[in-house]
Design an enzyme around this catalytic site. Structure first.
Site, PDB file in Angstrom:
ATOM      1  N   ARG A  21       0.814  -1.220   0.000  1.00 59.03           N
ATOM      2  CA  ARG A  21       0.000   0.000   0.000  1.00 59.03           C
ATOM      3  C   ARG A  21       0.850   1.275   0.000  1.00 59.03           C
ATOM      4  O   ARG A  21       0.360   2.352  -0.335  1.00 59.03           O
ATOM      5  CB  ARG A  21      -0.934   0.020   1.215  1.00 59.03           C
ATOM      6  CG  ARG A  21      -0.182   0.082   2.512  1.00 59.03           C
ATOM      7  CD  ARG A  21      -1.035   0.421   3.726  1.00 59.03           C
ATOM      8  NE  ARG A  21      -0.161   0.510   4.880  1.00 59.03           N
ATOM      9  CZ  ARG A  21       0.545   1.573   5.201  1.00 59.03           C
ATOM     10  NH1 ARG A  21       0.475   2.675   4.463  1.00 59.03           N
ATOM     11  NH2 ARG A  21       1.338   1.562   6.262  1.00 59.03           N
ATOM     12  N   ARG A 151      -7.651 -17.633  28.319  1.00 57.89           N
ATOM     13  CA  ARG A 151      -8.402 -16.539  27.685  1.00 57.89           C
ATOM     14  C   ARG A 151      -7.809 -15.178  28.043  1.00 57.89           C
ATOM     15  O   ARG A 151      -8.507 -14.166  28.009  1.00 57.89           O
ATOM     16  CB  ARG A 151      -9.863 -16.595  28.120  1.00 57.89           C
ATOM     17  CG  ARG A 151     -10.533 -17.930  27.794  1.00 57.89           C
ATOM     18  CD  ARG A 151     -11.930 -18.015  28.366  1.00 57.89           C
ATOM     19  NE  ARG A 151     -12.536 -19.321  28.114  1.00 57.89           N
ATOM     20  CZ  ARG A 151     -13.741 -19.690  28.544  1.00 57.89           C
ATOM     21  NH1 ARG A 151     -14.478 -18.838  29.257  1.00 57.89           N
ATOM     22  NH2 ARG A 151     -14.216 -20.897  28.287  1.00 57.89           N
ATOM     23  N   CYS A 170      -1.094  -2.803  13.432  1.00 62.50           N
ATOM     24  CA  CYS A 170      -0.177  -3.837  12.927  1.00 62.50           C
ATOM     25  C   CYS A 170      -0.023  -4.939  13.967  1.00 62.50           C
ATOM     26  O   CYS A 170      -0.155  -6.118  13.660  1.00 62.50           O
ATOM     27  CB  CYS A 170       1.182  -3.223  12.601  1.00 62.50           C
ATOM     28  SG  CYS A 170       1.133  -2.025  11.258  1.00 62.50           S
ATOM     29  N   ARG A 191       0.168  -8.611  12.384  1.00 63.87           N
ATOM     30  CA  ARG A 191      -0.252  -8.924  11.013  1.00 63.87           C
ATOM     31  C   ARG A 191       0.772  -8.441   9.982  1.00 63.87           C
ATOM     32  O   ARG A 191       0.941  -9.044   8.914  1.00 63.87           O
ATOM     33  CB  ARG A 191      -1.618  -8.296  10.705  1.00 63.87           C
ATOM     34  CG  ARG A 191      -1.597  -6.781  10.691  1.00 63.87           C
ATOM     35  CD  ARG A 191      -2.860  -6.141  10.142  1.00 63.87           C
ATOM     36  NE  ARG A 191      -2.735  -4.690  10.180  1.00 63.87           N
ATOM     37  CZ  ARG A 191      -2.173  -3.949   9.238  1.00 63.87           C
ATOM     38  NH1 ARG A 191      -1.671  -4.522   8.161  1.00 63.87           N
ATOM     39  NH2 ARG A 191      -2.107  -2.635   9.355  1.00 63.87           N
ATOM     40  N   ALA A 193       4.764  -6.416   9.743  1.00 63.14           N
ATOM     41  CA  ALA A 193       5.906  -6.025  10.565  1.00 63.14           C
ATOM     42  C   ALA A 193       7.039  -5.462   9.720  1.00 63.14           C
ATOM     43  O   ALA A 193       7.627  -6.169   8.902  1.00 63.14           O
ATOM     44  CB  ALA A 193       6.404  -7.219  11.374  1.00 63.14           C
ATOM     45  N   HIS A 232       8.335  -7.958   6.658  1.00 62.21           N
ATOM     46  CA  HIS A 232       8.858  -7.328   5.446  1.00 62.21           C
ATOM     47  C   HIS A 232      10.022  -6.381   5.720  1.00 62.21           C
ATOM     48  O   HIS A 232      10.142  -5.799   6.790  1.00 62.21           O
ATOM     49  CB  HIS A 232       7.747  -6.593   4.673  1.00 62.21           C
ATOM     50  CG  HIS A 232       6.990  -5.599   5.494  1.00 62.21           C
ATOM     51  ND1 HIS A 232       5.859  -5.930   6.207  1.00 62.21           N
ATOM     52  CD2 HIS A 232       7.186  -4.281   5.709  1.00 62.21           C
ATOM     53  CE1 HIS A 232       5.389  -4.861   6.822  1.00 62.21           C
ATOM     54  NE2 HIS A 232       6.181  -3.847   6.543  1.00 62.21           N
ATOM     55  N   ILE A 233      10.869  -6.283   4.708  1.00 59.07           N
ATOM     56  CA  ILE A 233      11.993  -5.350   4.712  1.00 59.07           C
ATOM     57  C   ILE A 233      11.806  -4.423   3.517  1.00 59.07           C
ATOM     58  O   ILE A 233      11.813  -4.874   2.367  1.00 59.07           O
ATOM     59  CB  ILE A 233      13.339  -6.085   4.592  1.00 59.07           C
ATOM     60  CG1 ILE A 233      13.548  -7.032   5.781  1.00 59.07           C
ATOM     61  CG2 ILE A 233      14.492  -5.089   4.492  1.00 59.07           C
ATOM     62  CD1 ILE A 233      14.722  -7.976   5.606  1.00 59.07           C
TER      63      ILE A 233
END
EC number: 2.1.1.45
Length: 289
Positions: A21, A151, A170, A191, A193, A232-233
């Site tokens: 994005r 929980r 994130c 989700r 990083a 990701h990088i």
């Protein structure tokens, strides 16, 4: 930290370059898990110098339930500045101010900060008021009353409010676990990083949270488990990551908390201290918005 270097190498060696994005492509790899032993020191990155006071202020900001960057700006924490600035640029009030001029207005003008410093119902709101539920208070009370519960979960992913957030969460779900030795561990599901800029902050932040919750629940901090969806990088961080991989991790520092604090919401920045932190020099990188 070897665990962090292993994560960088895994994604660098096995990830695939793809669009996202932002305007910056990234090497992405799906599904990772790293474990950090909190009994062996505080997991603050040593392969580059970390602005750890910013991490601590951000966590305290989350715990306050705040979603406006004014508190962060007042404490010289810059990690959230870009998102409200980009949002402000879309408004009819934007007069070609630089981000530095924008932040100065946030700092000096309370009414401007109230209008343009807001991020929407992000982390702090969901931690303390998820559709009316104070998840942090509930979590701590449950650990005290029923520590072996499965929980012990806080969720930040609120589908009904995602559209109102400048950046959807994130790090979106975390769970605590108390073993039969009264040791407290935390697992975070993230989700998305950013391995170079974001993840070192996330590791330290949730480790600190684990230590703080351990103190107020009379347990002992044991382990932080970091589970990532899309690790990701960014393309413009590859050289920095490779530089870090050439550096040997140093001895981890020690975290010291004010032992008089018994309520997690009473912690202030002066109650959190890092001792014996030695690191390699800082490495700069541009955030992708």
């Amino acid at each position: 930290m070897k665990e962090y270097k292993d994560l960088l190498k895994l994604v660098l060696d096995n990830g695939i370059m793809q669009e996202n994005r932002t305007d910056t492509d990234a090497i992405a790899y799906f599904g990772t898990q790293s474990r950090y032993d909190l009994t062996k020191g505080f997991p603050l990155l040593t392969t580059k110098k970390m602005a750890y006071k910013a991490i601590f202020h951000e966590l305290l900001w989350f715990l306050k339930g705040e979603t406006n960057i004014k508190y962060l700006v007042d404490n010289n924490v810059k990690i959230w500045n870009e998102w409200p600035y980009e949002n402000y640029k879309k408004s009819p009030y934007f007069k070609n101010e630089s981000i530095d001029e924008f932040i100065l207005k946030i700092k000096e003008d309370d009414s401007f900060a109230k209008q343009f410093g807001e991020l929407g119902p992000v982390y702090g709101r969901q931690w303390r008021n998820f559709n009316g539920v104070d998840q942090i208070t509930n979590l701590i009370e449950e650990i005290k009353k029923n520590k072996y519960s499965r929980r012990l979960i806080v969720s930040v992913w609120n589908p009904s409010e995602i559209k109102n957030m400048l950046l959807p969460p994130c790090h979106c779900l975390f769970q605590f676990f108390v073993n039969s030795k009264n040791e407290l561990s935390c697992q975070l599901y993230q989700r998305s990083a950013d391995l170079f800029l974001g993840v070192p902050f996330n590791i330290a932040s949730y480790s600190l949270l684990t230590y703080m919750i351990a103190q107020v629940t009379n347990t002992t901090a044991k382990e932080f488990v970091h589970t990532i969806g899309v690790a990701h990088i960014y393309n413009n961080h590859i050289d920095q990551v490779k530089e870090q991989l050439t550096r040997e991790p140093l001895q981890l520092p020690t975290l010291v908390l004010n032992k008089n604090i018994k309520n997690i919401f009473d912690f202030k920045i002066e109650d959190i201290e890092i001792k014996d932190y030695n690191s390699h020099p800082a490495i700069k990188g541009k955030v992708a918005v």
